[in-house]
Motif scaffolding. Structure first.
Motif, mmCIF file in Angstrom:
data_model
loop_
_atom_site.group_PDB
_atom_site.id
_atom_site.type_symbol
_atom_site.label_atom_id
_atom_site.label_comp_id
_atom_site.label_asym_id
_atom_site.label_seq_id
_atom_site.Cartn_x
_atom_site.Cartn_y
_atom_site.Cartn_z
ATOM 1 N N ALA A 146 38.611 24.445 45.417
ATOM 2 C CA ALA A 146 39.161 24.688 44.089
ATOM 3 C C ALA A 146 38.716 26.035 43.532
ATOM 4 C CB ALA A 146 38.757 23.558 43.150
ATOM 5 N N LEU A 147 37.422 26.311 43.658
ATOM 6 C CA LEU A 147 36.887 27.549 43.114
ATOM 7 C C LEU A 147 37.491 28.758 43.837
ATOM 8 C CD1 LEU A 147 34.907 28.563 40.994
ATOM 9 C CD2 LEU A 147 33.114 28.547 42.726
ATOM 10 N N GLU A 148 37.612 28.654 45.140
ATOM 11 C CA GLU A 148 38.209 29.750 45.913
ATOM 12 C C GLU A 148 39.674 29.951 45.540
ATOM 13 O OE1 GLU A 148 35.564 29.312 50.039
ATOM 14 O OE2 GLU A 148 37.454 28.248 49.816
ATOM 15 N N LYS A 149 40.378 28.865 45.300
ATOM 16 C CA LYS A 149 41.783 28.979 44.911
ATOM 17 C C LYS A 149 41.933 29.743 43.606
ATOM 18 C CE LYS A 149 43.579 24.706 47.032
ATOM 19 N NZ LYS A 149 44.159 23.362 46.762
ATOM 20 N N VAL A 150 41.156 29.350 42.618
ATOM 21 C CA VAL A 150 41.267 29.994 41.308
ATOM 22 C C VAL A 150 40.847 31.459 41.407
ATOM 23 C CG1 VAL A 150 40.392 29.989 38.947
ATOM 24 C CG2 VAL A 150 40.988 27.841 40.061
ATOM 25 N N ALA A 151 39.763 31.725 42.147
ATOM 26 C CA ALA A 151 39.317 33.110 42.301
ATOM 27 C C ALA A 151 40.393 33.946 43.005
ATOM 28 C CB ALA A 151 38.004 33.154 43.087
ATOM 29 N N SER A 152 41.003 33.399 44.053
ATOM 30 C CA SER A 152 42.050 34.117 44.776
ATOM 31 C C SER A 152 43.241 34.406 43.862
ATOM 32 C CB SER A 152 42.550 33.288 45.965
ATOM 33 O OG SER A 152 41.497 32.924 46.806
ATOM 34 N N ALA A 181 47.586 25.019 37.871
ATOM 35 C CA ALA A 181 47.202 23.862 38.684
ATOM 36 C C ALA A 181 48.326 23.489 39.654
ATOM 37 C CB ALA A 181 46.870 22.681 37.782
ATOM 38 N N ASP A 182 49.551 23.487 39.175
ATOM 39 C CA ASP A 182 50.678 23.112 40.032
ATOM 40 C C ASP A 182 50.980 24.185 41.069
ATOM 41 O OD1 ASP A 182 50.982 20.681 38.844
ATOM 42 O OD2 ASP A 182 52.543 21.311 37.455
ATOM 43 N N TYR A 183 50.524 25.397 40.825
ATOM 44 C CA TYR A 183 50.656 26.459 41.826
ATOM 45 C C TYR A 183 49.588 26.323 42.901
ATOM 46 C CZ TYR A 183 50.943 31.256 43.652
ATOM 47 O OH TYR A 183 51.060 32.361 44.469
ATOM 48 N N LEU A 184 48.397 25.910 42.506
ATOM 49 C CA LEU A 184 47.256 25.869 43.427
ATOM 50 C C LEU A 184 47.030 24.502 44.055
ATOM 51 C CD1 LEU A 184 44.697 27.961 41.322
ATOM 52 C CD2 LEU A 184 46.084 28.737 43.253
ATOM 53 N N HIS A 219 32.884 41.216 43.180
ATOM 54 C CA HIS A 219 32.208 39.934 43.005
ATOM 55 C C HIS A 219 33.220 38.786 43.068
ATOM 56 C CE1 HIS A 219 28.716 37.799 40.680
ATOM 57 N NE2 HIS A 219 28.913 37.307 41.883
ATOM 58 N N LEU A 220 34.390 39.028 42.457
ATOM 59 C CA LEU A 220 35.445 38.016 42.487
ATOM 60 C C LEU A 220 35.926 37.776 43.910
ATOM 61 C CD1 LEU A 220 37.226 36.163 40.768
ATOM 62 C CD2 LEU A 220 38.814 38.063 40.468
ATOM 63 N N GLU A 221 35.953 38.842 44.685
ATOM 64 C CA GLU A 221 36.367 38.721 46.091
ATOM 65 C C GLU A 221 35.433 37.797 46.862
ATOM 66 O OE1 GLU A 221 36.597 42.594 47.790
ATOM 67 O OE2 GLU A 221 38.498 43.080 46.822
ATOM 68 N N ASP A 222 34.154 37.850 46.554
ATOM 69 C CA ASP A 222 33.206 36.975 47.236
ATOM 70 C C ASP A 222 33.552 35.512 47.001
ATOM 71 O OD1 ASP A 222 31.910 39.244 48.018
ATOM 72 O OD2 ASP A 222 30.407 39.159 46.429
ATOM 73 N N PHE A 223 33.999 35.220 45.775
ATOM 74 C CA PHE A 223 34.353 33.839 45.457
ATOM 75 C C PHE A 223 35.690 33.446 46.087
ATOM 76 C CE2 PHE A 223 31.141 34.426 42.276
ATOM 77 C CZ PHE A 223 30.602 33.168 42.106
ATOM 78 N N ALA A 224 36.535 34.435 46.346
ATOM 79 C CA ALA A 224 37.878 34.136 46.851
ATOM 80 C C ALA A 224 37.883 33.910 48.349
ATOM 81 C CB ALA A 224 38.834 35.276 46.491
ATOM 82 N N GLU A 225 36.764 34.192 49.012
ATOM 83 C CA GLU A 225 36.667 34.008 50.467
ATOM 84 C C GLU A 225 37.695 34.888 51.179
ATOM 85 O OE1 GLU A 225 35.274 33.124 53.968
ATOM 86 O OE2 GLU A 225 34.399 32.291 52.164
ATOM 87 N N ARG A 226 37.199 36.023 51.560
ATOM 88 C CA ARG A 226 38.088 37.006 52.174
ATOM 89 C C ARG A 226 38.743 36.464 53.452
ATOM 90 N NH1 ARG A 226 36.827 42.088 50.871
ATOM 91 N NH2 ARG A 226 34.656 41.458 50.741
#
Lengths: 231, 231
Positions: A146-152, A181-184, A219-226
């Motif tokens: 969930a966190l990676e989705k929102v960050a991405s 939410a419906d997108y992710l 920093h946001l990229e780190d959360f998005a999981e490259r």
DNA sequence: CGTGAGGTTGATCGCTTTCAACGGAGGTGG
DNA sequence: CCACCTCCGTTGAAAGCGATCAACCTCACG
């Protein structure tokens, strides 16, 4: 830098440039102004027209019979919607903001695409670009937390501003938490909680619920999981 | 009726019919035979060629840096892979069975598409058909339960056999449980458990792990959660 | 006969969903 | 002008579904 997302085109420039749809008779084109939360077309409608978004934001989505919703894409100025192969639309569309939209009969566009190779090429270019964007979306839906989705998601919005060089970016979310939410593939509560986590981590600021300040893109990229990129 | 999935083309017929790639010099085309579990191209490779699958099954997938994998699509005879806009492939490909593959330089295909409107039209048709298929996949990934995902997946395979009228269908799965899991955004254990549930419910039979017998297509549809279709 | 890949099943864990309460912003009507 | 309502967002507590960890099985292959 402050830009409303609805006014920002993709970094990939618009397909139909200064003189769009040229050689297609003006009488066949029609530009409409529609309010927020209007329906442009729905799943099952005859695919009579293809639409280009000139201004505003549009959500394309599909519904299951019990009301579950999946947002396929958020469309911004320069995007084309309703370009399908068969005679019916396969998804529904709703404006998230007031929008300006050009429509053109699909039959005429297709005929013109055959007669003018460069137009056909541009349509193909649009379709393949769309395919590539969807592949990113697949990874996000199927394999990210969930966190990676929102960050991405925030990262994609931030990058669309063309400010890839900038270390920070500020923009407004034209969509609600439920739309995100419906997108992710999440619930709106989980989206809200993830935004809070990112805010607590100092990665973003939320001066208002709809306004996002990305404090550190890296920093946001780190959360998005490259993505892999071969390594 | 028994058909190996690898030998079955989509119900949507192949884009390049009896005389495919015509007017493209034979010297530019190359047909290769590759074994199972070979790599055709990988994410990041130069997009020099476009490939048409003549025989066999291919998985297209993306990887995250920590090894998580998302299968974008399973490709069957008649499908085209590697048709991208920019100069690099965005996903990797692996044959799941021995395959016969025709390749053609992308530059030549694109040039031909401009010169021959019908070829360009067919490429556009391919792309829009692909877009529509991906939209189904989105709903599955984002909004369906594990059991619904597996049922939908089997239903899609069963329908591809052209036996929509038939009440039952038998086919082989060319991919492993792990491949299916990475396509559906699940783990292989969950896929296995869902198949067992469907078997226990009498909806399918599994004479061998790779052989699926759909006993009731309508019953399977109930598990797959029909899409809205406006009602 | 040993080995490894693929598949099934069981037990437990934990992330996301679900259910629920609360607060603020904006709109409407008394 | 203020009461009221609705929509949107946030937060808490509890439940549930799928993931994780692990054992065991079959089959193909050397």
């Amino acid at each position: 830098m402050y830009v409303h997302a609805a006014q920002v085109a993709r970094t990939q420039p618009v397909y139909f440039d200064a003189n769009p749809w040229n050689e297609i008779p003006q009488t066949q084109q029609q530009i409409r102004l529609v309010g927020a939360h209007s329906n442009i077309f729905s799943e099952g409608d005859d695919a009579e027209f293809v639409y280009e978004i000139l201004d505003g934001v549009v959500a394309c989505y599909r519904l299951l019979s019990d009301g579950r919703r999946q947002v396929i894409s958020f469309c911004f100025p320069g995007d084309l919607i309703g370009l399908v192969q068969d005679d019916q639309h396969r998804y529904s569309t709703e404006t998230l903001s007031p929008a300006r939209i050009r429509r053109i009969p699909r039959s005429i566009l297709m005929r013109a695409a055959c007669e003018r190779p460069d137009l056909g090429r541009k349509l193909l270019q649009f379709a393949t670009t769309e395919l590539a964007a969807m592949q990113e979306h697949f990874v996000m839906l199927g394999r990210k937390s969930a966190l990676e989705k929102v960050a991405s998601f925030l990262l994609a919005l931030a990058r669309r501003h063309g400010g890839e060089t900038a270390l920070s970016a500020t923009f407004d979310l034209p969509m609600t938490r439920a739309d995100i939410a419906d997108y992710l593939g999440l619930t709106l509560e989980t989206v809200s909680r993830s935004l809070t986590k990112l805010r607590m981590a100092g990665v973003i600021g939320l001066p208002q619920p709809q306004t996002v300040v990305v404090l550190g893109l890296d920093h946001l990229e780190d959360f998005a999981e490259r993505e892999d990129e071969q390594f």
